[in-house]
Design a protein around this motif. Sequence first.
Motif, PDB file in Angstrom:
ATOM      1  N   LEU A  82      22.544 -37.319  19.683  1.00  0.00           N
ATOM      2  CA  LEU A  82      21.510 -36.371  19.266  1.00  0.00           C
ATOM      3  C   LEU A  82      21.150 -36.559  17.800  1.00  0.00           C
ATOM      4  CD1 LEU A  82      19.708 -33.978  19.916  1.00  0.00           C
ATOM      5  CD2 LEU A  82      21.647 -32.453  19.464  1.00  0.00           C
ATOM      6  N   SER A  83      22.144 -36.786  16.962  1.00  0.00           N
ATOM      7  CA  SER A  83      21.877 -36.994  15.538  1.00  0.00           C
ATOM      8  C   SER A  83      21.005 -38.219  15.318  1.00  0.00           C
ATOM      9  CB  SER A  83      23.197 -37.134  14.789  1.00  0.00           C
ATOM     10  OG  SER A  83      22.966 -37.292  13.401  1.00  0.00           O
ATOM     11  N   LEU A  84      21.337 -39.301  15.998  1.00  0.00           N
ATOM     12  CA  LEU A  84      20.522 -40.513  15.861  1.00  0.00           C
ATOM     13  C   LEU A  84      19.108 -40.282  16.395  1.00  0.00           C
ATOM     14  CD1 LEU A  84      20.191 -43.487  15.154  1.00  0.00           C
ATOM     15  CD2 LEU A  84      21.146 -44.053  17.411  1.00  0.00           C
ATOM     16  N   ALA A  85      18.992 -39.578  17.510  1.00  0.00           N
ATOM     17  CA  ALA A  85      17.667 -39.306  18.078  1.00  0.00           C
ATOM     18  C   ALA A  85      16.814 -38.490  17.114  1.00  0.00           C
ATOM     19  CB  ALA A  85      17.810 -38.582  19.411  1.00  0.00           C
ATOM     20  N   ALA A 125      21.221 -19.152  10.455  1.00  0.00           N
ATOM     21  CA  ALA A 125      22.309 -19.761  11.222  1.00  0.00           C
ATOM     22  C   ALA A 125      21.863 -21.071  11.864  1.00  0.00           C
ATOM     23  CB  ALA A 125      22.806 -18.785  12.284  1.00  0.00           C
ATOM     24  N   GLY A 126      20.647 -21.066  12.411  1.00  0.00           N
ATOM     25  CA  GLY A 126      20.127 -22.284  13.023  1.00  0.00           C
ATOM     26  C   GLY A 126      19.925 -23.395  12.010  1.00  0.00           C
ATOM     27  N   THR A 127      19.483 -23.020  10.817  1.00  0.00           N
ATOM     28  CA  THR A 127      19.263 -24.024   9.773  1.00  0.00           C
ATOM     29  C   THR A 127      20.569 -24.661   9.329  1.00  0.00           C
ATOM     30  OG1 THR A 127      17.262 -22.922   8.976  1.00  0.00           O
ATOM     31  CG2 THR A 127      18.406 -24.368   7.428  1.00  0.00           C
ATOM     32  N   VAL A 128      21.590 -23.841   9.120  1.00  0.00           N
ATOM     33  CA  VAL A 128      22.887 -24.380   8.695  1.00  0.00           C
ATOM     34  C   VAL A 128      23.459 -25.298   9.782  1.00  0.00           C
ATOM     35  CG1 VAL A 128      25.267 -23.775   8.118  1.00  0.00           C
ATOM     36  CG2 VAL A 128      23.369 -22.463   7.147  1.00  0.00           C
ATOM     37  N   ALA A 129      23.346 -24.881  11.040  1.00  0.00           N
ATOM     38  CA  ALA A 129      23.828 -25.716  12.135  1.00  0.00           C
ATOM     39  C   ALA A 129      23.023 -27.016  12.221  1.00  0.00           C
ATOM     40  CB  ALA A 129      23.736 -24.952  13.459  1.00  0.00           C
ATOM     41  N   ALA A 179      25.495 -33.921   8.066  1.00  0.00           N
ATOM     42  CA  ALA A 179      26.956 -34.051   7.966  1.00  0.00           C
ATOM     43  C   ALA A 179      27.530 -34.907   9.084  1.00  0.00           C
ATOM     44  CB  ALA A 179      27.602 -32.664   7.983  1.00  0.00           C
ATOM     45  N   ALA A 180      26.993 -34.783  10.288  1.00  0.00           N
ATOM     46  CA  ALA A 180      27.567 -35.498  11.426  1.00  0.00           C
ATOM     47  C   ALA A 180      27.558 -37.019  11.254  1.00  0.00           C
ATOM     48  CB  ALA A 180      26.840 -35.094  12.711  1.00  0.00           C
ATOM     49  N   ALA A 204      24.264 -30.859   1.622  1.00  0.00           N
ATOM     50  CA  ALA A 204      25.270 -29.790   1.621  1.00  0.00           C
ATOM     51  C   ALA A 204      25.038 -28.844   0.445  1.00  0.00           C
ATOM     52  CB  ALA A 204      26.671 -30.395   1.559  1.00  0.00           C
ATOM     53  N   PHE A 205      24.665 -29.390  -0.713  1.00  0.00           N
ATOM     54  CA  PHE A 205      24.361 -28.549  -1.868  1.00  0.00           C
ATOM     55  C   PHE A 205      23.175 -27.643  -1.557  1.00  0.00           C
ATOM     56  CE2 PHE A 205      22.257 -27.513  -5.828  1.00  0.00           C
ATOM     57  CZ  PHE A 205      23.308 -27.239  -6.697  1.00  0.00           C
ATOM     58  N   TYR A 206      22.134 -28.199  -0.939  1.00  0.00           N
ATOM     59  CA  TYR A 206      20.962 -27.392  -0.591  1.00  0.00           C
ATOM     60  C   TYR A 206      21.316 -26.322   0.442  1.00  0.00           C
ATOM     61  CZ  TYR A 206      17.467 -29.945  -3.259  1.00  0.00           C
ATOM     62  OH  TYR A 206      16.715 -30.462  -4.283  1.00  0.00           O
ATOM     63  N   ALA A 207      22.211 -26.648   1.376  1.00  0.00           N
ATOM     64  CA  ALA A 207      22.644 -25.644   2.342  1.00  0.00           C
ATOM     65  C   ALA A 207      23.357 -24.493   1.640  1.00  0.00           C
ATOM     66  CB  ALA A 207      23.569 -26.290   3.381  1.00  0.00           C
ATOM     67  N   GLY A 208      24.184 -24.832   0.657  1.00  0.00           N
ATOM     68  CA  GLY A 208      24.854 -23.802  -0.117  1.00  0.00           C
ATOM     69  C   GLY A 208      23.876 -22.921  -0.870  1.00  0.00           C
ATOM     70  N   CYS A 209      22.832 -23.523  -1.424  1.00  0.00           N
ATOM     71  CA  CYS A 209      21.811 -22.741  -2.133  1.00  0.00           C
ATOM     72  C   CYS A 209      21.065 -21.811  -1.177  1.00  0.00           C
ATOM     73  CB  CYS A 209      20.821 -23.683  -2.825  1.00  0.00           C
ATOM     74  SG  CYS A 209      21.532 -24.646  -4.172  1.00  0.00           S
TER      75      CYS A 209
END
Length: 378
Positions: free
Chosen positions: A11-14, A286-290, A297-298, A347-352
């Motif tokens: 899924l990540s590659l797709a 929640a959807g955005t972080v996932a 990350a994957a 990851a930094f942007y997710a934290g922000c």
Amino acid sequence: MMVAILAIASLSLAIWLGLLFANGGFWLAAERDTAGTAAEPANWPDVVAVVPARDEADVIARSIGSLVAQDYPGRFRIILVDDGSSDGTGAIARRTCADEGLAIMTGAPLPAGWTGKLWAVDQGVAAADQPRYLWLTDADIAHAPDTLRMLVTRAEAGQLSLVSLMAKLRCETLAERMLVPAFVFFFQMLYPFARVNRPGGIGAAAGGCMLVRSESLRAAGGIAAIRSALIDDCALGAALKRQGPIWLGLTDRSVSIRPYEGFGPVAAMIARSAYAQLRYSPLLLAGTVAGLALVYAAPPLLALFAHGPARWLGLAAWALMAISFQPMLHFYRRSSLWGFALPAIAAFYAGCTLQSAWAHARGRGGFWKGRAQAMDGR
């Protein structure tokens, strides 16, 4: 377990294949103000620049000076709206550009329901007396002398409601080198410039430099129509696209002169509007972080720790990620190796984004220049 890991890798590659080949070519950074030429107009229309400024003493002289220095054949005036500055911003601008077509207004108190910047812009627009075009630009942006000439030429040739340039952000400190190219990369991922510039596509703009046709702005309901928007440039771009075609592109002509000396100031800039982008929705958060975990990350985790096909799929996704970042890194003249660091940057942007949501929950959403401005999301 192995089946689930393989599914995540696939899924990540797709997703990365879809982003590269089915998202308007956002990553190519091909929409530039140097692309495409048009004949200059026979008659140059009147233009008024409106500059909202709040505590900009360190940059205002250079910013306003670049407006005064515009090589524009038509009538051109500048209105600076001093939005309650406590550092002498207006006085510095007056000393720098005395008798150079600059008018300085003292902003009225901020009414309920408005963000500070948009209230200042609205006052400047009202004082401009309806020229053909309004040049809405920020107090921390410096422009090359031919910028206005190019903007008007493009607007007149295409009968555009809006011409906007994504100002080139400062990229010198470690924090800027790591985070600034990604900021523009992520913006283009959300708002592919080619789709913005296409009839019927999405509407967006970059707030540092926007040439607006006054007639289109009036038809869209004026600045009051977006008065509570934290992401005001994209809100204005969407409103103006309903009135006619718009154009958005990258530029070297307009540059940000605001320094971000460390990671904290960059984080504050991102967090100011990140949760507003998600319409203040916990579910979208929640959807955005996932989604960020799956997309960014994957791939490196799979490449480093998985085995068999899942590892190769992770490596392929990580490689596509790094490749997609190269045109933007080249535009900012940064090392290509930053492409492999995109997972850490994301990851930094997710934290922000999480920080933005936390600030909103505490009643401090959209905090900027001493004001908490986030509304209820409507």
